[in-house]
Design an enzyme around this catalytic site. Structure first.
Site, short mmCIF file in Angstrom:
data_model
loop_
_atom_site.label_atom_id
_atom_site.label_comp_id
_atom_site.label_asym_id
_atom_site.label_seq_id
_atom_site.Cartn_x
_atom_site.Cartn_y
_atom_site.Cartn_z
N SER A 166 0.86 -1.18 0.00
CA SER A 166 0.00 0.00 0.00
C SER A 166 0.89 1.23 0.00
O SER A 166 2.11 1.12 0.14
CB SER A 166 -0.89 0.00 1.24
OG SER A 166 -0.09 0.17 2.39
N LYS A 167 0.28 2.38 -0.15
CA LYS A 167 1.07 3.61 -0.18
C LYS A 167 1.94 3.72 1.06
O LYS A 167 3.08 4.13 1.01
CB LYS A 167 0.16 4.85 -0.24
CG LYS A 167 -0.63 5.01 -1.50
CD LYS A 167 -2.12 4.81 -1.23
CE LYS A 167 -2.48 3.36 -1.39
NZ LYS A 167 -3.69 2.85 -0.88
N ARG A 168 1.36 3.31 2.18
CA ARG A 168 2.09 3.41 3.43
C ARG A 168 3.10 2.29 3.59
O ARG A 168 4.02 2.37 4.39
CB ARG A 168 1.12 3.37 4.61
CG ARG A 168 0.29 4.61 4.74
CD ARG A 168 -0.41 4.61 6.09
NE ARG A 168 0.55 4.47 7.19
CZ ARG A 168 0.21 4.13 8.43
NH1 ARG A 168 -1.03 3.87 8.71
NH2 ARG A 168 1.12 4.05 9.38
N HIS A 169 2.88 1.22 2.85
CA HIS A 169 3.71 0.05 3.07
C HIS A 169 4.37 -0.45 1.78
O HIS A 169 3.91 -1.39 1.15
CB HIS A 169 2.87 -1.07 3.69
CG HIS A 169 3.68 -2.28 4.07
ND1 HIS A 169 4.44 -2.31 5.20
CD2 HIS A 169 3.86 -3.46 3.46
CE1 HIS A 169 5.06 -3.47 5.27
NE2 HIS A 169 4.72 -4.19 4.22
N ALA B 143 4.63 0.25 -1.37
CA ALA B 143 4.18 0.27 -2.76
C ALA B 143 4.92 1.37 -3.50
O ALA B 143 4.80 2.54 -3.18
CB ALA B 143 2.68 0.51 -2.81
#
Length: 473
Positions: free
Chosen positions: A244-247, A249
RNA sequence: GCUCCUAUCGUCUAGAGGCCUAGGACGGAGCCCUCUCAAGGCUUAAACCCCGGUUCGAAUCCGGGUAGGAGCGCCA
């Protein structure tokens, strides 16, 4: 029937790794079957779609060399007239109907169903049935249009990757195909577009499997033949968690910044989920010729940076240096190095590629060929630049200065001869030279290094190292 | 909660009932080579989620667990 595939991202961010792989699979399948690969931008969500994202996606696709066969990609926002037309057609045919439920009403329904541990779904209160009296339409509500989904029977999906998947129509509810303001929704646009574009194979992320029976039902209501579907599993982070964006990506362009070659990226991605026996490395032509869905894994795969680096390294080592030079040039400039102020790039690449897994590494390790040294690596200097070696360097400088020809062969003979003449191992001489000329104790073979560095720079740096040692004392 | 999907070394995977004492690759360990760093060569550790069933025979087929995941929007 000739194959037509499409890649249909929604422009709400950059092209990420999963999207790139889906695009690649679509591209390969089309190319491998002499078909067409089309691009479509799913921008019906005006809130979240941006021109920057569209540009970012195209930039990523272009870098990877995944170009669509349609000169102009299709934008859903430019097809609203067509969607409206199809909705009218369905309303007239009775395969769609107006629903006057307010959002509040729907939210309440959903909450109640969840509380009763039921699957949240529309209860069909505005669905016309034979002998059923519909409520009176409230004056203040703009109705949405719902698809009149079959109540019984099943949809059997022959997924190219996951095999047969059966859905009971009883599980499906009447989805909204047009909002209160008349704009069409995703599941509906997809269906109309795929139909109009003549898509034969829909290749997409497996987060769409649950949408598929609805789409097939709409297609059938429209009298169209559903395409074949291939649902590709997700790509997970190295830790097995969803990207994800936070994780973790990252956009494909960030992989460029990390020093990856586009072809290597493609090769790593194609092997993530797909296999062809024991083969690891493929040219683009091989990928096109060999790719198929018989060997695409149905389970999610983790992105392994180490393996990606290895693939990149294989490309660096075997690709035409002239091709690598384009990317290398980009990386040199990126760290403030002027590629014109030094040896030819392909020659440097040939010498460096064995020891660099990325172009970032290569640029860092090649900086000294193009720019003056900004000091010596502390440890290396402490180890290799001392009174003893300075004396050697001074002598060597004179010897090299006398060379009639500045070639790798001549340098090889000169440096080796120099060491032998003093009963020293080559390392005793080569390491101080490295620190003096490269600023560090790591470089390609010393003869090649000095050759590429050039006569002037070599002699100047040898002398500079000698004075460095003298000054220190 | 309901529906759907998935499950082989740490990771990517080969494997379509006997060819499996489970193969390859990355990464790891060790050795060799060597002017540095690499590259290369060789060796090595490391896996069929569990339980039943079908079968002469199952990693492969079936059922049930378990564990992950996705979806259930007037988002796409």
């Amino acid at each position: 029937m000739s194959v037509v595939t499409r890649f249909a991202p929604s422009p709400t961010g950059f092209l990420h790794i999963g999207g790139a792989r889906t695009a690649l699979f679509s591209y390969l399948y089309a190319k491998g079957h002499g078909g067409k690969f089309l691009l479509r931008i799913e921008d019906t969500d005006r809130e979240r779609s941006t021109q920057e994202a569209v540009d970012a996606i195209f930039e990523g696709m272009a870098w990877l060399g995944l170009n669509g066969d349609n000169a102009q990609p299709i934008y859903q926002t430019q097809r609203f007239d067509r969607y409206r037309q199809v909705i009218q057609q369905m309303l007239a045919a009775g395969t769609a109907y107006y629903c006057y439920c307010s959002k509040e009403e729907l939210d309440a329904l959903r909450a109640e169903q969840m509380a009763n541990k039921q699957k949240p779904r529309y209860d069909g209160r505005w669905r016309p049935e034979a002998g059923k009296t519909l409520p009176t339409p409230p004056a203040d509500v703009q109705p949405v249009v719902r698809f009149r989904s079959p109540l019984d029977g099943q949809v059997v999906l022959q997924d190219l990757i996951k095999g047969e998947i059966v859905f009971d129509n009883a599980e499906l509810d009447d989805l909204i195909i047009a909002r209160g303001d008349g704009t069409p929704t995703y599941n509906f646009c997809v269906v109309v577009d795929d139909m109009d574009m003549g898509i034969t194979h829909v290749i997409r992320g497996d987060d769409h499997v649950n949408n598929t029976p609805r789409q097939i039902n709409i297609l059938k209501a429209l009298g169209a033949t559903p395409p074949a579907y291939a649902h590709v599993s997700m790509i997970l982070g190295a830790d097995g968690a969803k990207l994800s964006k936070r994780h973790g990506a990252l956009g494909v362009m960030e992989y460029r910044a990390m020093g990856f070659m586009p072809e290597a990226m493609l090769n790593y991605l194609v092997r993530l989920g797909w296999s062809h026996g024991d083969q690891e490395l493929f040219t683009r032509e091989e990928m096109c010729a060999k790719f198929n869905f018989d060997h695409v894994s149905a389970s999610p795969a983790r992105f392994d940076m180490e393996k990606a680096y290895w693939v990149n390294h294989q490309y660096l080592k075997s690709a035409d240096p002239a091709l690598v030079a384009t990317e290398f040039d980009w990386h040199l400039r990126r760290i403030g190095v002027d590629p014109a102020q030094g040896p030819d790039l392909p020659a440097v690449i040939v010498q460096q590629r064995e020891r660099c897994r990325t172009l970032v590494e290569m640029a860092e390790k090649s900086k000294f060929f193009f720019a003056e040294l900004d000091g010596y690596n502390e440890k290396d200097a402490a180890k290799h630049l001392n009174a003893e070696s300075a004396a050697l360097l001074a002598e060597l400088a004179s010897a090299l200065e006398a060379l009639p020809q500045w070639s790798a062969e001549a340098l090889h003979l000169a440096v080796n001869g120099f060491a032998e003449g003093r009963g020293l191992g080559l390392g005793k001489v080569a390491q101080p030279i490295r620190v003096a000329c490269c600023g560090m104790a790591v470089s390609p073979p010393i003869d090649q290094t000095l050759y590429l560095l050039g006569r002037e720079r070599t002699l100047a740096r040898l002398k500079a190292a000698v004075s460095y040692v003298q000054q220190k004392q």
